[in-house]
Design an enzyme around this catalytic site. Structure first.
Site, PDB file in Angstrom:
ATOM      1  N   LYS A 156     -15.590 -13.138  16.948  1.00  0.00           N
ATOM      2  CA  LYS A 156     -16.256 -13.511  15.692  1.00  0.00           C
ATOM      3  C   LYS A 156     -16.352 -12.291  14.768  1.00  0.00           C
ATOM      4  O   LYS A 156     -16.188 -12.406  13.550  1.00  0.00           O
ATOM      5  CB  LYS A 156     -17.651 -14.078  15.957  1.00  0.00           C
ATOM      6  N   TYR A 164     -16.498 -13.379  23.119  1.00  0.00           N
ATOM      7  CA  TYR A 164     -16.810 -14.319  22.037  1.00  0.00           C
ATOM      8  C   TYR A 164     -17.260 -13.571  20.791  1.00  0.00           C
ATOM      9  O   TYR A 164     -16.702 -13.765  19.692  1.00  0.00           O
ATOM     10  CB  TYR A 164     -17.902 -15.309  22.483  1.00  0.00           C
ATOM     11  N   THR A 189     -22.073 -15.404  13.212  1.00  0.00           N
ATOM     12  CA  THR A 189     -23.177 -15.369  14.180  1.00  0.00           C
ATOM     13  C   THR A 189     -23.866 -14.004  14.197  1.00  0.00           C
ATOM     14  O   THR A 189     -23.214 -12.981  13.948  1.00  0.00           O
ATOM     15  CB  THR A 189     -22.612 -15.676  15.584  1.00  0.00           C
ATOM     16  N   ASP A 190     -25.137 -13.999  14.560  1.00  0.00           N
ATOM     17  CA  ASP A 190     -25.851 -12.710  14.690  1.00  0.00           C
ATOM     18  C   ASP A 190     -25.337 -11.904  15.882  1.00  0.00           C
ATOM     19  O   ASP A 190     -25.611 -10.704  15.980  1.00  0.00           O
ATOM     20  CB  ASP A 190     -27.368 -12.935  14.795  1.00  0.00           C
TER      21      ASP A 190
HETATM   22  C1  LIG Z   1     -26.219 -21.508  29.433  1.00  0.00           C
HETATM   23  C2  LIG Z   1     -27.340 -20.632  29.937  1.00  0.00           C
HETATM   24  C3  LIG Z   1     -27.888 -19.644  29.138  1.00  0.00           C
HETATM   25  N1  LIG Z   1     -28.884 -18.831  29.611  1.00  0.00           N
HETATM   26  C4  LIG Z   1     -29.399 -17.782  28.697  1.00  0.00           C
HETATM   27  C5  LIG Z   1     -28.362 -16.853  28.124  1.00  0.00           C
HETATM   28  C6  LIG Z   1     -28.952 -16.482  26.779  1.00  0.00           C
HETATM   29  O1  LIG Z   1     -29.842 -15.383  26.927  1.00  0.00           O
HETATM   30  C7  LIG Z   1     -29.726 -17.708  26.358  1.00  0.00           C
HETATM   31  C8  LIG Z   1     -28.990 -18.609  25.391  1.00  0.00           C
HETATM   32  O2  LIG Z   1     -27.699 -18.845  25.917  1.00  0.00           O
HETATM   33  P1  LIG Z   1     -26.619 -19.732  25.155  1.00  0.00           P
HETATM   34  O3  LIG Z   1     -27.224 -21.062  24.866  1.00  0.00           O
HETATM   35  O4  LIG Z   1     -25.369 -19.689  25.943  1.00  0.00           O
HETATM   36  O5  LIG Z   1     -26.486 -19.004  23.754  1.00  0.00           O
HETATM   37  P2  LIG Z   1     -26.104 -17.479  23.346  1.00  0.00           P
HETATM   38  O6  LIG Z   1     -25.342 -16.806  24.403  1.00  0.00           O
HETATM   39  O7  LIG Z   1     -27.346 -16.818  22.868  1.00  0.00           O
HETATM   40  O8  LIG Z   1     -25.121 -17.788  22.122  1.00  0.00           O
HETATM   41  C9  LIG Z   1     -25.412 -18.846  21.184  1.00  0.00           C
HETATM   42  O9  LIG Z   1     -26.007 -18.339  20.010  1.00  0.00           O
HETATM   43  C10 LIG Z   1     -25.171 -17.599  19.136  1.00  0.00           C
HETATM   44  C11 LIG Z   1     -26.016 -17.179  17.960  1.00  0.00           C
HETATM   45  O10 LIG Z   1     -26.924 -16.199  18.355  1.00  0.00           O
HETATM   46  C12 LIG Z   1     -23.936 -18.381  18.767  1.00  0.00           C
HETATM   47  O11 LIG Z   1     -23.086 -17.573  18.012  1.00  0.00           O
HETATM   48  C13 LIG Z   1     -23.203 -18.855  20.032  1.00  0.00           C
HETATM   49  O12 LIG Z   1     -22.097 -19.641  19.682  1.00  0.00           O
HETATM   50  C14 LIG Z   1     -24.160 -19.654  20.872  1.00  0.00           C
HETATM   51  O13 LIG Z   1     -23.517 -20.067  22.062  1.00  0.00           O
HETATM   52  O14 LIG Z   1     -29.982 -18.442  27.559  1.00  0.00           O
HETATM   53  C15 LIG Z   1     -29.411 -19.002  30.879  1.00  0.00           C
HETATM   54  O15 LIG Z   1     -30.342 -18.272  31.291  1.00  0.00           O
HETATM   55  N2  LIG Z   1     -28.880 -19.981  31.672  1.00  0.00           N
HETATM   56  C16 LIG Z   1     -27.853 -20.804  31.267  1.00  0.00           C
HETATM   57  O16 LIG Z   1     -27.408 -21.668  32.062  1.00  0.00           O
END
Ligand SMILES: Cc1cn([C@H]2C[C@H](O)[C@@H](COP(=O)(O)OP(=O)(O)O[C@H]3O[C@H](CO)[C@@H](O)[C@H](O)[C@H]3O)O2)c(=O)[nH]c1=O
Length: 335
Positions: free
Chosen positions: A153, A149, A124-125
């Protein structure tokens, strides 16, 4: 090729198996997955009867069990198996260390012992940490992970690198940006917001909503891994990014607009601890050296994804309610 795909019941892994089995019917695929909360065999229903596909339920950190699989003859490993959700890692880091670091090491040891010819670590980045307003992550950017996390990784990536430097195990590492597309577990930003908007529930935006992620369609990611597997060089790292930088609030507003829902559903909540501000990836290397070109524009990919969740409400409702296991056993027999 006899390919062991770990974590093949997860979102990216299952997309990869479906993509590869169609393209390479002459290969044998073994899917090793622990079927934790995010694993879903329903995603593989279309290929589960294929002669060249086998599913094995199990844990990559279980040494004896993993050895038994390698004894059957494996020449290629693609390691998707991981605990992947940042918020979960903040609450309970231990399982991330076990699966992501120890699990990778068990796979590396078995690969060394049984003479695996190619080992692809899907990373992952996030291992690079967080960017300010300027700049991009390059393959040479120093690792500086911020969450439990991403630290797990990064630890795995360093072990993979060490097995190349020390034992010349033929490894490659891919580092992708944020994936999206159909069949993603509704805890990640895009499917979470779609499913909550459809249920008219508040959409929790962490902090000011201005954190930036670089979005990559899962099919474009699978194509990139295929290229790395067939054309990549041992010991190398390849960044895979969609070149689609967007703030979280832009994404959420786009989802609401497409669904015809009101922005009053947006709910600004407490920020994630250690929340990385911006990810942006330089994917020049994989484009120039391996000829990778993403096919999806983010606009089309997001619309298609939203429509998929609208049409597959039963799927995500089953997943969210935790009824999936019971449903699967009723429909398809005991796992
Ligand atoms: C779940 C959730 C997330 N967010 C925000 C947090 C982050 O800035 C963005 C994306 O969150 P997430 O979908 O959890 O993804 P993020 O933390 O970027 O990580 C993802 O992207 C990564 C690659 O960049 C992967 O390695 C991870 O496994 C994957 O979960 O949205 C919110 O504002 N509200 C939320 O309820």
């Amino acid at each position: 090729m006899r390919l062991l795909v770990t974590g093949g019941a997860g979102f990216i892994g299952s997309n990869f198996i479906r993509y590869m089995i169609g393209k390479y019917p002459q290969y044998d695929f073994i899917n090793l997955d622990a079927l934790t909360y995010a694993g879903n065999l329903e995603n593989l229903q279309v290929i589960e009867k294929h002669q060249n596909y086998q599913f094995i339920k199990g844990d990559i950190a279980d040494v004896e069990f993993v050895e038994e699989i390698f004894q059957k003859g494996i020449d290629t490993v693609v390691n998707f198996a991981a605990e992947s959700h940042v918020d979960r890692s903040i609450h309970d880091p231990a399982i991330f260390t076990r699966t992501n670091i120890l699990g990778s090491q068990v796979l590396l040891d078995a690969s060394k012992k049984y003479g695996v010819e190619k080992f692809v670590q899907v990373s992952t980045d996030e291992v690079y940490g967080s960017l300010g307003e300027e700049g991009l992550f390059h393959e040479t950017t120093p690792l500086s992970p911020n969450s439990p996390y991403s630290a797990s990784k990064a630890g795995a990536d360093l072990l993979v690198r060490a097995y190349y430097e020390t034992y010349r195990l033929p490894v490659m590492i891919t580092r992708c940006s944020n994936n999206y597309g159909p069949h993603q577990f509704p805890e990640k930003l895009i499917p979470l917001m779609i499913s909550r908007a459809l249920a008219n529930q508040p959409l929790p935006i962490y902090g000011d909503g201005l954190n930036i992620r670089d979005w990559l369609h899962v099919e474009d990611h699978c194509q990139a891994i295929d290229l790395v597997l067939h054309k990549g060089k041992s010991g190398e790292v390849y960044n895979v990014g969609g070149n689609n930088e967007l703030t979280n609030i832009e994404i959420v507003k786009g989802i609401l607009k497409h669904l015809g829902k009101s922005e009053t559903l947006i709910d600004y909540v407490q920020d994630r601890l250690g929340h990385d501000r911006r990810y942006a990836i330089d994917a020049t290397k994989i484009k120039q050296e391996l000829g990778w070109q993403p096919k999806y524009t983010f606009e089309d990919g997001l619309k298609e994804t939203i429509d998929w969740y609208v049409e597959n409400e039963d799927w995500w409702k089953r997943i969210i309610s935790g009824e999936y296991q019971e449903y699967y056993e009723k429909q398809y027999g005991k796992i």
